[in-house]
Design a protein around this motif. Structure first.
Motif, PDB file in Angstrom:
ATOM      1  N   ARG A 183       1.162  -1.035  -0.099  1.00 50.48           N
ATOM      2  CA  ARG A 183      -0.095   0.102   0.267  1.00 50.48           C
ATOM      3  C   ARG A 183       1.380   1.458  -0.249  1.00 50.48           C
ATOM      4  NH1 ARG A 183      -2.487  -2.329   4.681  1.00 50.48           N
ATOM      5  NH2 ARG A 183      -2.607  -0.428   5.364  1.00 50.48           N
ATOM      6  N   ALA A 184       2.375   1.277   0.831  1.00 50.43           N
ATOM      7  CA  ALA A 184       2.853   2.955   1.187  1.00 50.43           C
ATOM      8  C   ALA A 184       3.570   2.225  -0.330  1.00 50.43           C
ATOM      9  CB  ALA A 184       3.872   1.866   1.817  1.00 50.43           C
ATOM     10  N   GLU A 185       4.015   1.318  -1.051  1.00 54.16           N
ATOM     11  CA  GLU A 185       4.547   1.664  -2.496  1.00 54.16           C
ATOM     12  C   GLU A 185       3.244   2.446  -3.401  1.00 54.16           C
ATOM     13  OE1 GLU A 185       7.957  -0.620  -4.202  1.00 54.16           O
ATOM     14  OE2 GLU A 185       6.103  -1.607  -5.133  1.00 54.16           O
ATOM     15  N   LEU A 186       2.061   1.727  -3.076  1.00 57.56           N
ATOM     16  CA  LEU A 186       1.251   1.852  -4.375  1.00 57.56           C
ATOM     17  C   LEU A 186       1.117   3.828  -4.206  1.00 57.56           C
ATOM     18  CD1 LEU A 186      -0.542   1.271  -6.433  1.00 57.56           C
ATOM     19  CD2 LEU A 186      -1.730   0.551  -5.125  1.00 57.56           C
ATOM     20  N   THR A 187       1.049   4.340  -2.921  1.00 47.91           N
ATOM     21  CA  THR A 187       0.819   5.589  -2.754  1.00 47.91           C
ATOM     22  C   THR A 187       1.657   6.324  -3.499  1.00 47.91           C
ATOM     23  OG1 THR A 187      -0.496   4.232  -0.547  1.00 47.91           O
ATOM     24  CG2 THR A 187       0.017   7.092  -0.896  1.00 47.91           C
ATOM     25  N   ARG A 188       2.558   5.729  -3.427  1.00 42.55           N
ATOM     26  CA  ARG A 188       3.932   6.777  -3.673  1.00 42.55           C
ATOM     27  C   ARG A 188       3.868   6.951  -5.144  1.00 42.55           C
ATOM     28  NH1 ARG A 188       9.926   4.964  -4.972  1.00 42.55           N
ATOM     29  NH2 ARG A 188      10.663   6.968  -5.882  1.00 42.55           N
ATOM     30  N   TRP A 189       3.568   6.078  -6.076  1.00 44.32           N
ATOM     31  CA  TRP A 189       3.200   6.466  -6.998  1.00 44.32           C
ATOM     32  C   TRP A 189       1.965   6.696  -8.157  1.00 44.32           C
ATOM     33  CZ3 TRP A 189       7.920   6.916 -10.073  1.00 44.32           C
ATOM     34  CH2 TRP A 189       8.781   6.396  -9.136  1.00 44.32           C
ATOM     35  N   THR A 190       0.396   6.540  -7.301  1.00 43.84           N
ATOM     36  CA  THR A 190      -0.870   7.263  -7.387  1.00 43.84           C
ATOM     37  C   THR A 190      -0.897   8.872  -6.238  1.00 43.84           C
ATOM     38  OG1 THR A 190      -1.371   5.585  -5.462  1.00 43.84           O
ATOM     39  CG2 THR A 190      -1.337   4.798  -7.805  1.00 43.84           C
ATOM     40  N   SER A 191      -0.337   9.089  -5.908  1.00 42.07           N
ATOM     41  CA  SER A 191      -0.389  10.755  -5.455  1.00 42.07           C
ATOM     42  C   SER A 191      -1.217  12.025  -6.072  1.00 42.07           C
ATOM     43  CB  SER A 191       0.093  10.443  -3.636  1.00 42.07           C
ATOM     44  OG  SER A 191       1.309  11.120  -4.365  1.00 42.07           O
ATOM     45  N   GLY A 192      -0.160  11.419  -7.379  1.00 39.33           N
ATOM     46  CA  GLY A 192      -0.244  12.721  -7.798  1.00 39.33           C
ATOM     47  C   GLY A 192       0.705  13.577  -7.560  1.00 39.33           C
ATOM     48  N   GLN A 193       1.125  13.213  -7.041  1.00 34.98           N
ATOM     49  CA  GLN A 193       2.072  14.368  -5.769  1.00 34.98           C
ATOM     50  C   GLN A 193       3.765  15.229  -6.871  1.00 34.98           C
ATOM     51  OE1 GLN A 193       3.727  13.595  -2.291  1.00 34.98           O
ATOM     52  NE2 GLN A 193       1.554  13.571  -1.100  1.00 34.98           N
ATOM     53  N   SER A 194       3.371  13.948  -8.242  1.00 37.01           N
ATOM     54  CA  SER A 194       5.233  14.161  -8.780  1.00 37.01           C
ATOM     55  C   SER A 194       3.798  14.774 -10.380  1.00 37.01           C
ATOM     56  CB  SER A 194       5.397  12.957  -9.531  1.00 37.01           C
ATOM     57  OG  SER A 194       6.435  12.992 -11.039  1.00 37.01           O
ATOM     58  N   CYS A 195       4.571  15.934 -11.446  1.00 30.71           N
ATOM     59  CA  CYS A 195       4.037  16.177 -12.142  1.00 30.71           C
ATOM     60  C   CYS A 195       4.838  15.686 -14.041  1.00 30.71           C
ATOM     61  CB  CYS A 195       4.382  17.589 -12.921  1.00 30.71           C
ATOM     62  SG  CYS A 195       5.744  18.345 -12.578  1.00 30.71           S
ATOM     63  N   SER A 196       5.895  14.026 -13.709  1.00 31.08           N
ATOM     64  CA  SER A 196       6.399  13.360 -14.514  1.00 31.08           C
ATOM     65  C   SER A 196       6.080  12.361 -14.653  1.00 31.08           C
ATOM     66  CB  SER A 196       7.898  14.271 -14.229  1.00 31.08           C
ATOM     67  OG  SER A 196       8.377  13.573 -13.446  1.00 31.08           O
ATOM     68  N   ASP A 197       6.037  11.531 -13.884  1.00 26.46           N
ATOM     69  CA  ASP A 197       5.387  10.347 -13.505  1.00 26.46           C
ATOM     70  C   ASP A 197       4.403   9.787 -12.845  1.00 26.46           C
ATOM     71  OD1 ASP A 197       6.519  10.579 -10.693  1.00 26.46           O
ATOM     72  OD2 ASP A 197       8.937  10.046 -11.828  1.00 26.46           O
ATOM     73  N   GLY A 198       3.857   8.269 -12.643  1.00 27.17           N
ATOM     74  CA  GLY A 198       2.955   7.957 -11.701  1.00 27.17           C
ATOM     75  C   GLY A 198       2.003   8.497 -12.814  1.00 27.17           C
ATOM     76  N   VAL A 199       0.899   7.484 -11.838  1.00 22.61           N
ATOM     77  CA  VAL A 199      -0.632   7.252 -12.006  1.00 22.61           C
ATOM     78  C   VAL A 199      -1.190   8.368 -11.149  1.00 22.61           C
ATOM     79  CG1 VAL A 199      -2.469   6.217 -12.629  1.00 22.61           C
ATOM     80  CG2 VAL A 199      -0.103   5.426 -12.212  1.00 22.61           C
ATOM     81  N   PRO A 200      -1.674   9.788 -11.832  1.00 18.03           N
ATOM     82  CA  PRO A 200      -1.699  10.894 -11.056  1.00 18.03           C
ATOM     83  C   PRO A 200      -3.871  11.075 -10.662  1.00 18.03           C
ATOM     84  CG  PRO A 200      -1.257  11.753 -13.375  1.00 18.03           C
ATOM     85  CD  PRO A 200      -0.430  10.403 -12.722  1.00 18.03           C
TER      86      PRO A 200
END
Length: 320
Positions: A183-200
């Motif tokens: 869950r922690a790893e998923l949250t890192r990449w889906t929180s929308g805090q980055s403008c260049s990667d992840g799943v916002p």
């Protein structure tokens, strides 16, 4: 014809195409090194490795394989034939090096190759509900051929097999979300805090109504709930083996079939929770008659969706 690696503009075009590939949670876990303006290396980026969900590095290599296919295709439409070596054949001892590609002389580019290259910028991972219209058999045959061209297989599921797999996906997702590290790893990449990667949030799609919906639930409770298609169309991408070389091959096959699907007006998303759970538990996949499953893909006719964010080219290039 001028080697595209000989100029900054040519190199930038190649890296832009490669960096547009799909990747697990849009981690974009790749970097590139241009050697002597003669060939380009593909490296895994360990800082973007999902060490909880992907301890074997399978999803990382599939992601990098998709970028490798885009790189090959971009070289092809530049009028060159891409000659590719895998890391074992290179043998320079780098722990991150996955492949290298050298442009050589080639025959004229086909219209089909131009179409695939154009589809690189329009392909999207679509997590919206799809229409109930079935994918024509002729198109499914094209997708199967696309996978086979890269040394992979494609299994199309029907009827009870789809329902059984959806139940397995739902059970796997429940197990995954019960793991704190996951869950922690998923949250890192889906929180929308980055403008260049992840799943916002703007590309996550709505939450499903029902327990067996054909979409990954990123556990964001504020998303709208909608009903998805009644008869999802699922395919499973397979490889003859289940090692690092097979995973890189699977990524190339995946990207070729996704681009063919895009050309034919299809949308796609992924339902790899059972494979993620298998990897987290470090279980090896038993040999199946149809090969080892590497990706579970949902296909259909979906609405237009925005593109997930992308890393800038300078981030992707490392000094030789």
């Amino acid at each position: 014809m001028l080697n595209p690696l000989a100029t900054h503009a040519g190199t930038r075009r190649l890296i832009t195409a490669a960096g547009t590939a799909p990747s697990v949670h849009n981690t974009q876990p790749w970097r590139f090194v241009v050697r002597n303006r003669e060939y380009i290396e593909l490296h895994a980026d360990p800082e973007r490795w999902l060490r909880v969900a992907d301890p074997r590095g399978r999803s990382l290599r599939i992601s990098c394989g998709a970028a490798l296919f885009n790189l090959r295709l971009a070289l092809r439409v530049s009028g060159h034939r891409p000659v590719t070596w895998s890391a074992p054949a290179i043998g320079d001892g780098s722990p991150t090096l996955l492949a290298a590609v050298r442009p050589t002389a080639a025959a004229p580019v086909s219209e089909a190759e131009h179409d695939l290259y154009a589809a690189i910028t329009t392909r999207r991972t679509n997590r919206q509900p799809f229409a109930d219209a079935p994918v024509p058999r002729a198109v499914m045959d094209e997708l199967t051929t696309a996978a086979q061209m890269e040394g992979a297989g494609l299994v199309s599921l029907r009827g009870p097999a789809v329902s059984a797999l959806l139940e397995e996906i739902a059970a796997a997702e429940e197990s995954l979300t019960g793991d704190r590290g996951y869950r922690a790893e998923l949250t890192r990449w889906t929180s929308g805090q980055s403008c260049s990667d992840g799943v916002p949030p703007y590309v996550q799609g709505p939450r499903p109504i029902g327990d067996l919906a054909p979409v990954r639930d990123f556990a964001r409770v504020t998303r709208e709930r909608v009903r998805f298609e009644a008869h999802p169309q699922l395919v499973v991408l397979t490889t003859p083996g289940d090692g690092p070389t097979d995973w890189l091959r699977a990524g190339q096959a995946l990207q070729r079939l996704l681009l063919v699907a895009t050309v034919r007006g299809l949308s796609a998303s992924f339902l790899n929770q059972p494979l993620d759970l298998r990897d987290m538990r470090r279980h090896t996949d038993p040999r199946h008659p149809g090969g080892h499953p590497q990706m579970i893909v949902r296909l259909g006719y979906g609405p237009a969706v925005p593109r997930a964010p992308r890393r800038p080219v300078p981030e992707l290039l490392r000094a030789a």
